[in-house]
Design an enzyme around this catalytic site. Structure first.
Site, PDB file in Angstrom:
ATOM      1  N   LYS A 106     -17.928  95.241   8.330  1.00  0.00           N
ATOM      2  CA  LYS A 106     -18.467  93.876   8.455  1.00  0.00           C
ATOM      3  C   LYS A 106     -18.869  93.403   7.070  1.00  0.00           C
ATOM      4  O   LYS A 106     -19.224  94.208   6.209  1.00  0.00           O
ATOM      5  CB  LYS A 106     -19.694  93.879   9.382  1.00  0.00           C
ATOM      6  CG  LYS A 106     -19.992  92.535   9.990  1.00  0.00           C
ATOM      7  CD  LYS A 106     -19.106  92.236  11.199  1.00  0.00           C
ATOM      8  CE  LYS A 106     -19.339  90.849  11.725  1.00  0.00           C
ATOM      9  NZ  LYS A 106     -18.653  90.634  13.010  1.00  0.00           N
ATOM     10  N   GLY A 218     -25.411  78.948  23.513  1.00  0.00           N
ATOM     11  CA  GLY A 218     -24.555  78.613  22.375  1.00  0.00           C
ATOM     12  C   GLY A 218     -23.469  77.640  22.799  1.00  0.00           C
ATOM     13  O   GLY A 218     -23.172  77.472  23.996  1.00  0.00           O
ATOM     14  N   ASN A 221     -17.755  78.767  18.729  1.00  0.00           N
ATOM     15  CA  ASN A 221     -16.399  79.206  19.055  1.00  0.00           C
ATOM     16  C   ASN A 221     -16.342  80.020  20.346  1.00  0.00           C
ATOM     17  O   ASN A 221     -15.560  79.711  21.253  1.00  0.00           O
ATOM     18  CB  ASN A 221     -15.836  80.012  17.872  1.00  0.00           C
ATOM     19  CG  ASN A 221     -14.513  80.666  18.212  1.00  0.00           C
ATOM     20  OD1 ASN A 221     -14.469  81.815  18.633  1.00  0.00           O
ATOM     21  ND2 ASN A 221     -13.437  79.927  18.088  1.00  0.00           N
TER      22      ASN A 221
HETATM   23  P1  NAD Z   1     -20.548  79.818  15.993  1.00  0.00           P
HETATM   24  O1  NAD Z   1     -21.224  79.700  14.684  1.00  0.00           O
HETATM   25  O2  NAD Z   1     -19.235  79.158  16.202  1.00  0.00           O
HETATM   26  O3  NAD Z   1     -21.517  79.310  17.157  1.00  0.00           O
HETATM   27  C1  NAD Z   1     -22.819  79.764  17.293  1.00  0.00           C
HETATM   28  C2  NAD Z   1     -23.471  78.874  18.340  1.00  0.00           C
HETATM   29  O4  NAD Z   1     -24.775  79.375  18.615  1.00  0.00           O
HETATM   30  C3  NAD Z   1     -23.653  77.424  17.897  1.00  0.00           C
HETATM   31  O5  NAD Z   1     -23.458  76.555  18.988  1.00  0.00           O
HETATM   32  C4  NAD Z   1     -25.108  77.390  17.478  1.00  0.00           C
HETATM   33  O6  NAD Z   1     -25.683  76.075  17.580  1.00  0.00           O
HETATM   34  C5  NAD Z   1     -25.700  78.310  18.515  1.00  0.00           C
HETATM   35  N1  NAD Z   1     -27.010  78.846  18.183  1.00  0.00           N
HETATM   36  C6  NAD Z   1     -27.430  79.381  17.019  1.00  0.00           C
HETATM   37  N2  NAD Z   1     -28.721  79.726  17.121  1.00  0.00           N
HETATM   38  C7  NAD Z   1     -29.108  79.421  18.382  1.00  0.00           C
HETATM   39  C8  NAD Z   1     -30.312  79.545  19.100  1.00  0.00           C
HETATM   40  N3  NAD Z   1     -31.395  80.053  18.538  1.00  0.00           N
HETATM   41  N4  NAD Z   1     -30.342  79.118  20.381  1.00  0.00           N
HETATM   42  C9  NAD Z   1     -29.251  78.583  20.973  1.00  0.00           C
HETATM   43  N5  NAD Z   1     -28.081  78.443  20.333  1.00  0.00           N
HETATM   44  C10 NAD Z   1     -28.015  78.853  19.061  1.00  0.00           C
HETATM   45  O7  NAD Z   1     -20.452  81.399  16.275  1.00  0.00           O
HETATM   46  P2  NAD Z   1     -19.445  82.157  17.225  1.00  0.00           P
HETATM   47  O8  NAD Z   1     -18.240  82.522  16.442  1.00  0.00           O
HETATM   48  O9  NAD Z   1     -19.296  81.431  18.494  1.00  0.00           O
HETATM   49  O10 NAD Z   1     -20.249  83.513  17.468  1.00  0.00           O
HETATM   50  C11 NAD Z   1     -21.311  83.599  18.397  1.00  0.00           C
HETATM   51  C12 NAD Z   1     -21.669  85.063  18.597  1.00  0.00           C
HETATM   52  O11 NAD Z   1     -20.504  85.790  19.030  1.00  0.00           O
HETATM   53  C13 NAD Z   1     -22.140  85.825  17.364  1.00  0.00           C
HETATM   54  O12 NAD Z   1     -23.056  86.825  17.760  1.00  0.00           O
HETATM   55  C14 NAD Z   1     -20.878  86.479  16.850  1.00  0.00           C
HETATM   56  O13 NAD Z   1     -21.141  87.612  16.051  1.00  0.00           O
HETATM   57  C15 NAD Z   1     -20.239  86.863  18.158  1.00  0.00           C
HETATM   58  N6  NAD Z   1     -18.799  87.083  18.088  1.00  0.00           N
HETATM   59  C16 NAD Z   1     -17.965  86.122  17.626  1.00  0.00           C
HETATM   60  C17 NAD Z   1     -16.601  86.362  17.622  1.00  0.00           C
HETATM   61  C18 NAD Z   1     -15.616  85.311  17.200  1.00  0.00           C
HETATM   62  O14 NAD Z   1     -14.416  85.589  17.262  1.00  0.00           O
HETATM   63  N7  NAD Z   1     -16.038  84.129  16.808  1.00  0.00           N
HETATM   64  C19 NAD Z   1     -16.103  87.600  18.053  1.00  0.00           C
HETATM   65  C20 NAD Z   1     -16.993  88.554  18.543  1.00  0.00           C
HETATM   66  C21 NAD Z   1     -18.339  88.276  18.551  1.00  0.00           C
END
Ligand code: NAD
Length: 428
Positions: A106, A218, A221
């Protein structure tokens, strides 16, 4: 995230408990409790106003026994070395449980990317590669996007690496833009995979998915595509989603009892996953505080935002009708809150199983890069569906055979696969 939570301690605690149950050898425990290698570096970047600003970056390689390290680069103001260590550790378990021939790594940068112009972001991305490129590569360690980074940024990073190597090396990084070495289906992959595991869990629990309900934390993505897939693949309804509002510096929940429209909400959400409150109000969404998503009367809760979202402070708010918690985010449940969920008999889809769709599609991207031949989206999603369903069935079998909680079963499967690879390579 609760103040006292250290995600790396949480990752180690989860590992220690299962290592104890498995009777894992002491030397193996020591090797897997800590990352194999870590890099921490300065990133001096010339800003648009001509000044130099110094950022900090990380790359952590937890374990590469099963194949090259794999894991995203998170751009976040609250990024710490321990967060990166935790996420790298979970990547080792994630690639193992998904049974793809990769290890765990990471990366991170301590920065709020929304405060940078595109050209500042590009210079920061290129600087990150310049600092660590000798330790990356399609056969060493392969980064990808995560919170705060996106396909365009991966494109710049791949270009910088290729320039340094003097040849086109698309397989060095995944999550690249389609047309720039990226795979179709990657944007949807994590959220899609989350719902494949929910579908399999529903089959196991003898639930008819049509008409089931979900509430999601959230709207980035993962959450956006989980919402769309929950509705389109399962015939369910998503009642609430939530987001962090960067202007108000607080989070909000957006609810519509007859089901949210993910396409409409996407149209009023910025690239950081913040939903426009005024536009949502106009469309009759009820706006409540950020924790409200957790207490909804739904079948499935999908924390898909941040780590440390479900804690001892709020776990009691989970409604009695909730049957499944599907961890779209990494580390959204603290170990203490997890014990409460387990004792209540709620079916847990643990993070590194539930959200493995992203890394699985990243692996497909690398395979396509290697072949220099690209699959249509349906083929990518079909292969992804199969891989995720197989991963779920492998963990479920372990859980049933050994009478384990699903998170512990996922750890057993993952640790056993990594240990086997270490043994086969003569490391232990
Ligand atoms: P992102 O940045 O696209 O979205 C994050 C979302 O969470 C946003 O809508 C943001 O406003 C919201 N958020 C942040 N803090 C918050 C809070 N305190 N309360 C409510 N909402 C809040 O991120 P993502 O890519 O969707 O990733 C989200 C999670 O999934 C992370 O933990 C990431 O590590 C994990 N993840 C992502 C992927 C991927 O392919 N994108 C893969 C595996 C795991």
């Amino acid at each position: 995230m609760s103040k006292e939570l250290n995600p790396f301690k949480m990752a180690q605690q989860q590992f220690d408990e299962v290592a104890e149950q498995m009777g894992l050898e002491q030397s193996v425990r020591e090797m897997l409790r800590w990352p194999m290698r870590e890099f921490r570096f300065q990133l001096p970047v010339r800003m648009d106003d001509g000044t130099i600003k110094v950022f900090f970056g990380f790359r952590v390689q937890h374990n590469d026994a099963r194949g090259p390290g794999k894991g995203g680069i998170r751009f976040a103001a609250n990024e710490t070395q321990d967060t990166v260590r935790a996420l790298a550790t979970w990547m080792t378990w994630k690639t193992a449980v998904a049974d793809i021939p990769l290890g765990g790594g990471k990366g991170g940068v301590v920065v709020d990317p929304s405060q940078l112009s595109d050209s500042e972001k590009e210079r920061l991305c290129r600087e990150w590669i310049d600092s660590v490129w000798k330790n990356l590569g399609p056969r060493n360690d392969v980064p990808a996007p995560d919170v705060g980074s996106n396909a365009q940024m991966m494109g710049w990073m791949m270009d910088e690496y290729s320039k340094l190597r003097g040849e086109y090396v698309p397989g060095v990084i995944t999550g690249k833009p389609v047309g720039g070495g990226g795979s179709l289906g990657r944007t949807a992959a994590t959220g899609f995979g989350v719902i494949v595991t929910v579908r399999e869990a529903m089959k196991h629990l003898n639930m008819d998915s049509v008409g089931t309900t979900a509430s999601i934390q959230g709207f980035g993505n993962v959450a956006q595509y989980a919402a769309r897939t929950f509705i389109e693949m399962l015939g369910g309804k998503v009642i609430s989603v939530s987001c962090w509002d960067r202007e108000d510096k607080t989070s909000y929940t957006f609810t519509r009892k007859d089901g949210i429209d993910p396409y409409f909400l996407q149209s009023i959400t910025d690239q950081y996953g913040t939903i426009d409150k005024e536009e949502a109000k106009k469309a009759h969404y009820v706006i409540e505080d950020g924790d409200a998503w957790l207490s909804k009367d739904v079948d499935v809760l999908i924390p898909a935002a941040i780590e440390g979202a479900i804690t001892m402070d709020n776990v009691a708010q989970i409604h009695e009708n909730v049957k499944i918690v599907a961890e779209g985010a990494n580390g959204p449940t603290t170990p203490e809150a997890d014990a409460v969920i387990r004792d209540r008999g709620i079916f847990m889809l643990p993070d590194f199983l539930c959200n493995a769709g992203g890394v699985t599609c990243s692996y497909f991207e690398q395979v396509q890069n290697d072949m220099n031949y690209y699959w249509p989206e349906e083929e990518v999603l079909e292969k992804l569906d199969q891989k995720m369903a197989n991963a779920f069935q492998g963990v479920l079998k372990m859980a049933l055979d050994k009478n384990l909680y699903m998170r512990d079963a996922a750890y057993w499967v993952a640790i056993a696969r990594v240990e086997k690879a270490m043994r086969l390579r003569g490391w232990i």
